[in-house]
Scaffold this motif. Structure first.
Motif, PDB file in Angstrom:
ATOM      1  N   VAL A  59      14.375   4.336   0.334  1.00 56.58           N
ATOM      2  CA  VAL A  59      14.946   3.459  -0.695  1.00 56.58           C
ATOM      3  C   VAL A  59      13.966   3.297  -1.852  1.00 56.58           C
ATOM      4  N   GLU A  60      12.711   3.049  -1.462  1.00 57.83           N
ATOM      5  CA  GLU A  60      11.695   2.806  -2.500  1.00 57.83           C
ATOM      6  C   GLU A  60      11.142   4.112  -3.067  1.00 57.83           C
ATOM      7  N   GLY A  61      11.346   5.179  -2.346  1.00 54.12           N
ATOM      8  CA  GLY A  61      10.874   6.477  -2.820  1.00 54.12           C
ATOM      9  C   GLY A  61       9.383   6.670  -2.631  1.00 54.12           C
ATOM     10  N   PHE A  62       8.856   6.217  -1.505  1.00 54.40           N
ATOM     11  CA  PHE A  62       7.437   6.504  -1.242  1.00 54.40           C
ATOM     12  C   PHE A  62       7.263   7.462  -0.069  1.00 54.40           C
ATOM     13  N   ASP A  63       6.225   8.254  -0.168  1.00 56.52           N
ATOM     14  CA  ASP A  63       5.839   9.140   0.924  1.00 56.52           C
ATOM     15  C   ASP A  63       4.513   8.675   1.469  1.00 56.52           C
ATOM     16  N   ALA A  64       4.562   7.810   2.426  1.00 62.79           N
ATOM     17  CA  ALA A  64       3.322   7.373   3.083  1.00 62.79           C
ATOM     18  C   ALA A  64       3.673   7.172   4.539  1.00 62.79           C
ATOM     19  N   ARG A  65       2.800   7.649   5.403  1.00 65.66           N
ATOM     20  CA  ARG A  65       3.044   7.421   6.829  1.00 65.66           C
ATOM     21  C   ARG A  65       2.592   6.004   7.173  1.00 65.66           C
ATOM     22  N   LEU A  87       0.849  -1.206   0.000  1.00 66.28           N
ATOM     23  CA  LEU A  87       0.000   0.000   0.000  1.00 66.28           C
ATOM     24  C   LEU A  87       0.878   1.246   0.000  1.00 66.28           C
ATOM     25  N   ALA A  88       1.945   1.195   0.791  1.00 63.05           N
ATOM     26  CA  ALA A  88       2.846   2.351   0.865  1.00 63.05           C
ATOM     27  C   ALA A  88       3.618   2.516  -0.438  1.00 63.05           C
ATOM     28  N   MET A  89       4.108   1.402  -0.988  1.00 63.66           N
ATOM     29  CA  MET A  89       4.865   1.461  -2.242  1.00 63.66           C
ATOM     30  C   MET A  89       4.039   2.099  -3.351  1.00 63.66           C
ATOM     31  N   LYS A  90       2.723   1.824  -3.328  1.00 64.44           N
ATOM     32  CA  LYS A  90       1.858   2.393  -4.367  1.00 64.44           C
ATOM     33  C   LYS A  90       1.314   3.754  -3.950  1.00 64.44           C
ATOM     34  N   GLU A  91       1.729   4.212  -2.772  1.00 67.30           N
ATOM     35  CA  GLU A  91       1.268   5.491  -2.218  1.00 67.30           C
ATOM     36  C   GLU A  91      -0.251   5.611  -2.271  1.00 67.30           C
ATOM     37  N   LEU A  92      -0.926   4.548  -1.834  1.00 68.03           N
ATOM     38  CA  LEU A  92      -2.392   4.588  -1.864  1.00 68.03           C
ATOM     39  C   LEU A  92      -2.954   5.338  -0.664  1.00 68.03           C
ATOM     40  N   GLY A  93      -2.124   5.602   0.332  1.00 65.19           N
ATOM     41  CA  GLY A  93      -2.598   6.354   1.487  1.00 65.19           C
ATOM     42  C   GLY A  93      -1.667   6.145   2.654  1.00 65.19           C
ATOM     43  N   ASP A  94      -2.053   6.726   3.803  1.00 65.59           N
ATOM     44  CA  ASP A  94      -1.311   6.473   5.032  1.00 65.59           C
ATOM     45  C   ASP A  94      -1.848   5.192   5.642  1.00 65.59           C
ATOM     46  N   VAL A  95      -0.964   4.430   6.249  1.00 67.74           N
ATOM     47  CA  VAL A  95      -1.333   3.095   6.712  1.00 67.74           C
ATOM     48  C   VAL A  95      -1.182   2.995   8.227  1.00 67.74           C
ATOM     49  N   VAL A  96      -2.225   2.470   8.863  1.00 69.95           N
ATOM     50  CA  VAL A  96      -2.164   2.165  10.299  1.00 69.95           C
ATOM     51  C   VAL A  96      -2.197   0.646  10.434  1.00 69.95           C
ATOM     52  N   ASP A 109       9.987  -0.492  10.756  1.00 69.83           N
ATOM     53  CA  ASP A 109      10.804  -1.177   9.746  1.00 69.83           C
ATOM     54  C   ASP A 109      10.293  -0.831   8.344  1.00 69.83           C
ATOM     55  N   LEU A 110       8.976  -0.905   8.171  1.00 73.68           N
ATOM     56  CA  LEU A 110       8.379  -0.609   6.860  1.00 73.68           C
ATOM     57  C   LEU A 110       8.593   0.850   6.461  1.00 73.68           C
ATOM     58  N   ALA A 111       8.453   1.760   7.432  1.00 76.05           N
ATOM     59  CA  ALA A 111       8.613   3.190   7.126  1.00 76.05           C
ATOM     60  C   ALA A 111      10.009   3.466   6.578  1.00 76.05           C
ATOM     61  N   CYS A 112      10.987   2.711   7.079  1.00 75.52           N
ATOM     62  CA  CYS A 112      12.369   2.929   6.646  1.00 75.52           C
ATOM     63  C   CYS A 112      12.637   2.408   5.232  1.00 75.52           C
ATOM     64  N   CYS A 113      11.666   1.744   4.617  1.00 76.84           N
ATOM     65  CA  CYS A 113      11.792   1.407   3.179  1.00 76.84           C
ATOM     66  C   CYS A 113      11.582   2.663   2.343  1.00 76.84           C
ATOM     67  N   GLY A 114      10.899   3.650   2.909  1.00 76.60           N
ATOM     68  CA  GLY A 114      10.474   4.841   2.152  1.00 76.60           C
ATOM     69  C   GLY A 114      11.589   5.499   1.356  1.00 76.60           C
TER      70      GLY A 114
END
Ligand code: APR
Length: 327
Positions: free
Chosen positions: A60-66, A23-32, A53-58
């Protein structure tokens, strides 16, 4: 600034974690991410750890999702979509149906919280046995049926297409196909309506080869459970994210989904409010299930569909015996 969608994922295990990543990789929204694991061990916080851990992929992968992790349902407030993966997965030798008593208790408690904290959300249920768990979600939340959907067909169709592509030696992208019915070994493939860019697959493969792909799709989940000792998570998550994307981006995608049916495909003809959730081609958009596409089944398809519906009905019957208030 455009408002970002808020997507909550209940159950931060194998499927939940992979869903959050995708969901974050596709920047579909912020994820809880919400889970109850380790709640009794104050020094640990699994959902928070996984979210970090997932947020720290941001970068590298170039996504902006909380991505945030929590034990607290108050944090899912205002969710546009809630994905439910809470529950136990299968072990080798177990069918999805074997999970019904334990997972219906879990999904019931999750549903009570969604009703309280995210009353306007569209809910996608992934926990198994799927067709019964989505029924529990609908009954407990009391949400309109178009806002409660089960993920099964997206995965089953993906498996079906994958096995056909293996057999045909063509790209998976060029295979069109559909499955109906429950998320069990009696799901209903439609080989006569399957094509490679419009060329009927029945013109390209002998009947027994198509049947082998159909059979493998039916037990594709079990094949993976046997190999891994637990159930699959990458493709189930991909199927779920496909549905979330259709909703969040209002795409009107036609995706095989467990949607509430009465008259459609003869699920519960004329029985208002007494229908079931079974896999059907659903138009998914901002309102959830915006339409169910129906068409006339041939005699063989109808026979398989009736059997599958009757299985779903039996499984929901087990839930109703466990929780008479859900009848
Ligand atoms: N509330 C929130 N989370 C819960 C609850 C609950 N009441 N009960 C269990 N969980 C969490 C677990 O702590 C675990 O982290 O659900 C998560 C499930 O993750 P996994 O055990 O890794 O299972 P997974 O492979 O993700 O499958 C989840 O989806 O496809 C179905 O059959 C599968 O029912 C299973 C579910």
């Amino acid at each position: 600034m455009m408002r970002r969608a808020k997507i909550s994922v209940i159950g931060a295990g194998n499927i939940g974690g992979e869903c959050a990543r995708s969901l974050a990789m596709k920047e579909l929204g912020d994820v809880v991410l919400l889970d109850i694991a380790n709640k009794d061990k104050p020094e640990l916080h699994m959902p928070k750890g996984k979210a970090l851990d997932l947020a720290c992929c941001g970068p590298v992968e170039g996504f902006d999702a909380r991505i945030t992790g929590t034990f607290d349902y108050a944090d899912i407030e205002g969710s546009d979509v809630v994905v439910v993966t809470a529950g136990v997965p299968r072990k080798p030798g177990q069918s999805r149906d074997d999970l019904v008593s334990i997972n219906s208790g879990i999904v019931k408690s999750v549903a009570e919280n969604i009703k309280k904290f995210a009353p306007n959300a569209i809910v996608i249920v992934v926990s198994n046995p799927l067709d019964a768990m989505v029924y529990v979600m609908w009954k407990v939340t009391g949400f309109p049926a178009h806002r409660v959907i089960g993920q099964a067909g997206a995965l089953d169709v993906a498996r079906y297409k994958t096995f056909l592509a293996f057999e045909l030696g063509v790209s998976v992208e060029d295979i069109q196909g559909l499955l109906l019915g429950g998320h069990g070994d009696d799901m209903v493939p439609l080989p006569n309506r399957t094509s490679v860019n419009g060329i009927p697959v029945t013109d390209l493969l002998p009947a027994e080869k198509i049947q082998a792909c159909v059979d493998r799709a039916k037990v594709g989940g079990g094949e993976i459970v046997k190999l891994m000792g637990t159930s699959a998570w990458y493709a189930p998550s991909a199927g779920t994210v496909e549905m979330v994307e259709a909703i969040v981006r209002d795409k009107k995608r036609v995706i095989a989904s467990a949607a509430y049916c009465e008259d459609q495909f003869g699920v519960a003809p004329g029985q208002k409010g007494k229908g079931y959730f079974v896999g059907v081609p659903a138009v998914l958009g901002a309102k959830g299930v915006e339409k169910i596409i129906t068409f006339k089944l041939d005699d063989t398809e109808k026979k398989f569909m009736d059997e599958s519906i009757s299985h779903v009905r039996d499984l929901v019957g087990v839930v109703k015996r466990l929780y008479p208030e859900l009848a």
